[in-house]
Design an enzyme around this catalytic site. Structure first.
Site, PDB file in Angstrom:
ATOM      1  N   ASP A  58       0.785  -0.718  -0.107  1.00 39.99           N
ATOM      2  CA  ASP A  58      -0.106   0.031  -0.119  1.00 39.99           C
ATOM      3  C   ASP A  58       0.821   1.558  -0.189  1.00 39.99           C
ATOM      4  OD1 ASP A  58       0.206  -1.067   2.211  1.00 39.99           O
ATOM      5  OD2 ASP A  58      -0.104   1.061   3.492  1.00 39.99           O
ATOM      6  N   HIS A  84       0.656  -8.757  -3.988  1.00 35.01           N
ATOM      7  CA  HIS A  84       0.722  -7.841  -3.819  1.00 35.01           C
ATOM      8  C   HIS A  84       1.703  -6.592  -3.521  1.00 35.01           C
ATOM      9  CE1 HIS A  84      -3.863  -6.293  -1.804  1.00 35.01           C
ATOM     10  NE2 HIS A  84      -2.828  -5.762  -0.989  1.00 35.01           N
ATOM     11  N   ASP A 100       0.683 -17.466  -5.544  1.00 34.20           N
ATOM     12  CA  ASP A 100       1.889 -16.236  -6.737  1.00 34.20           C
ATOM     13  C   ASP A 100      -0.168 -15.445  -7.570  1.00 34.20           C
ATOM     14  OD1 ASP A 100       2.832 -14.469  -8.164  1.00 34.20           O
ATOM     15  OD2 ASP A 100       3.688 -16.214  -9.260  1.00 34.20           O
ATOM     16  N   GLU A 153       1.936 -10.967  -0.367  1.00 34.96           N
ATOM     17  CA  GLU A 153       2.366  -9.013  -0.490  1.00 34.96           C
ATOM     18  C   GLU A 153       4.009  -8.821  -0.134  1.00 34.96           C
ATOM     19  OE1 GLU A 153       0.677  -5.498   1.223  1.00 34.96           O
ATOM     20  OE2 GLU A 153       0.405  -7.042   2.516  1.00 34.96           O
TER      21      GLU A 153
END
Length: 555
Positions: free
Chosen positions: A170, A481, A525, A534
């Site tokens: 993020d 991710h 994956d 992630e």
């Protein structure tokens, strides 16, 4: 950008698994073999000449993957070159490389990943190549959230807090996780300065008077400094938007950003990192060193005055918490770093050396980071430190970890309980602690071998057959991710990032089924899999340390 690369779990169980990046000439070299009828294995060099035929171990079952496997030990091969390993009855031929500089590129790539995760800067083609992108999150207009408001900085006060690294997949930034992440890079430099001084990461700062790893760490340290309230020394817990953004490039996320809360954990992690940074940057910038130490002392005073201010998520904030309701370990770590840097014995009283034992560090559990720094600086410690106790605790931990390797069918000190969110970082933090203990007593060669086994695990000697570092090995994650990787126009993942790894916990993050419910095989994956795929700055950090340690400690 996502990729369609995949393989079935059934096929993976029939493969030879080994370190896909390579080995130093004198490292221990093991491969995991399916439990076929064959009792021997063969290794050939690049000229198809047989250089070794040796016995396989007897078959054993590894509980985390429910596989019956044998081990092939080819440590006796020490000549540099490219090799293949075969076993009758196993379809694939496994290739491996032996090289004196086996982990140089891996180490550089793991650090360069931090550059790719920088906030507040254009990544230019000159340095980022195909991963160039526009700057996101200038963070020169950041609002003080109500949870962090004071009379001198009331809610919605605007502050400037640019730079820093995006925390994970993020675009938010967190002091607590920045603490262990930045420290681990600094600790690697403190232990192996000559190695890092010779490294060129091809980042914008390359070629200045500061080693590149310290330049990269400084990008985050300067952000951390801006997260301290100059009015009272307290440190904001995080800088985030109110919600996680979608999968867009950084420049497309224009959400309002806030500094949220002040916590004891944030203040102490900040104090520890700044105290360590103060001594490490002192030869390069005395003024910066002083600024960092002053900031560390101010945060320490705030934490001593506010010893139980724990993070509580405000109702309008939905981003990561990094909450910690026990900060005894943070007090210990900060006390150790301030003691080492200032040489003032009074700080060390809060380390409480008579309490507790060494353990594997993680962001909620950081006392052992203080042990690492004490071990690195053991020759300059004063009488207040019980050096024998320090060595004993590190030795006990390393012995316990190493003993798990000897009973493991995969030859790694990992059990079913080790497969949690971010399991690969747990494996590498075990390896980190083993190298620290080995440096204190280099007769304990089993510590170094066990550390090598954990790096081997991450780089391919595991039930999934993945090298979990993007861009390194034969088969590595293509769909991590990670918003920049998932939103750019380049196929696959940005290189140098460690994926979280297999996770035996219950997972509801993907509609695509996981290939297995077995803890060591439960990895997917796919971009949706934040619970196994992630990336995170604290996961890459021990990869940096361990790859540097094994590159330097193994001939």
């Amino acid at each position: 950008m996502t990729s369609s690369v995949s393989s079935s779990a059934a096929n993976v169980t029939t493969l030879i698994k080994l370190n896909q990046v390579g080995y130093k000439p004198n490292s221990e070299k093991l491969a995991v073999i399916p439990a076929v009828a064959a009792t021997t294995f063969t290794v050939k060099d690049a000229y198809n000449t047989v250089v070794l035929t040796a016995n396989l171990s007897s078959a054993k079952t590894w509980t985390p993957s429910a596989e019956s496997v044998k081990l092939a030990d080819f440590s006796s091969i020490t000549a540099e070159g490219d090799y293949t390993l075969t076993v009758d009855g196993v379809q694939n031929t496994a290739s491996f490389k032996i090289s004196a500089n086996a982990y140089d590129a891996l180490n550089a790539g793991a650090i360069k990943a931090y550059y790719y995760n920088r906030a507040s800067i254009d990544l230019l083609e000159e340095y980022a190549g195909v991963y160039k992108r526009a700057a996101g999150h200038a963070d020169t207009t950041v609002y003080v959230h109500e949870s962090a408001a004071t009379s001198l900085r009331p809610a919605n006060t605007i502050i400037s807090a640019p730079k820093g690294w995006y925390d994970a997949g993020d675009y938010n930034l967190y002091i607590v996780n920045s603490g262990i992440s930045t420290y681990t890079l600094l600790a690697a430099y403190e232990k192996y300065p000559t190695y890092f001084q010779g490294q060129n990461l091809h980042i914008p700062e390359s070629g200045n008077a500061i080693p590149d790893v310290l330049d990269e760490a400084l990008w985050n340290l300067e952000w951390m400094l801006s997260m301290q309230d100059p009015n009272d020394g307290g440190v904001y817990h995080k800088l985030t938007s109110k919600n996680f953004s979608g999968f867009v490039m950084p420049s497309a996320d224009t959400s309002a950003r806030y500094v949220v809360g002040k916590t004891t954990a944030a203040a102490l992690d900040f104090a520890a990192v700044m105290a360590a940074a103060s001594r490490i940057y002192k030869p390069y910038d005395a003024t910066l060193s002083t600024k960092m130490l002053d900031a560390a002392k101010a945060a320490w005073v705030w934490a001593k005055t506010n010893p139980t201010v724990y993070y509580s998520q405000p109702s309008d904030i939905k981003t990561g918490e990094y909450g910690d309701g026990n900060v005894a370990d943070e007090f210990a770590w900060a006390a150790a770093e301030l003691y080492i840097t200032t040489e003032e014995d009074a700080y060390f009283a809060d380390f409480n050396q008579s309490v507790g034992s060494a353990d594997v560090p993680g962001w909620p559990n950081v006392k052992s980071l203080g042990l690492i720094s004490l071990a690195h600086n053991i020759d300059s410690l004063s009488y207040v430190v019980d050096k024998d106790l320090l060595k004993s605790r590190l030795n006990t931990l390393a012995t316990n970890i190493s003993s798990q390797k000897t009973t493991s069918a995969y030859g790694v000190p990992l059990t079913s309980g080790d497969f949690y969110w971010g399991s690969n970082s747990g494996a590498l933090n075990k390896a980190l602690m083993l190298t620290v203990a080995y440096e204190l007593d280099n007769t304990k060669t089993n510590y170094l071998k066990t550390a090598q086994s954990l790096l081997d695990y991450v780089l391919g000697r595991n039930p999934t057959d993945y090298s979990f570092v993007t861009g390194f090995g034969v088969k590595y994650p293509q769909n991590v991710h990670h918003r920049p990787s998932g939103s750019d126009t380049v196929a696959g993942s940005i290189p140098g990032f460690l994926a979280g790894g297999a996770n035996g916990e219950n997972k509801t993050d993907c509609t695509t089924p996981y290939p297995s419910t077995l803890s060591a095989k439960s990895y997917l994956d796919a971009q949706c899999s934040y619970m196994t795929n992630e990336i995170a700055i604290n996961w890459n950090a021990p990869l940096v340390y361990v790859s540097a340690a094994l590159q330097n400690l193994t001939e």
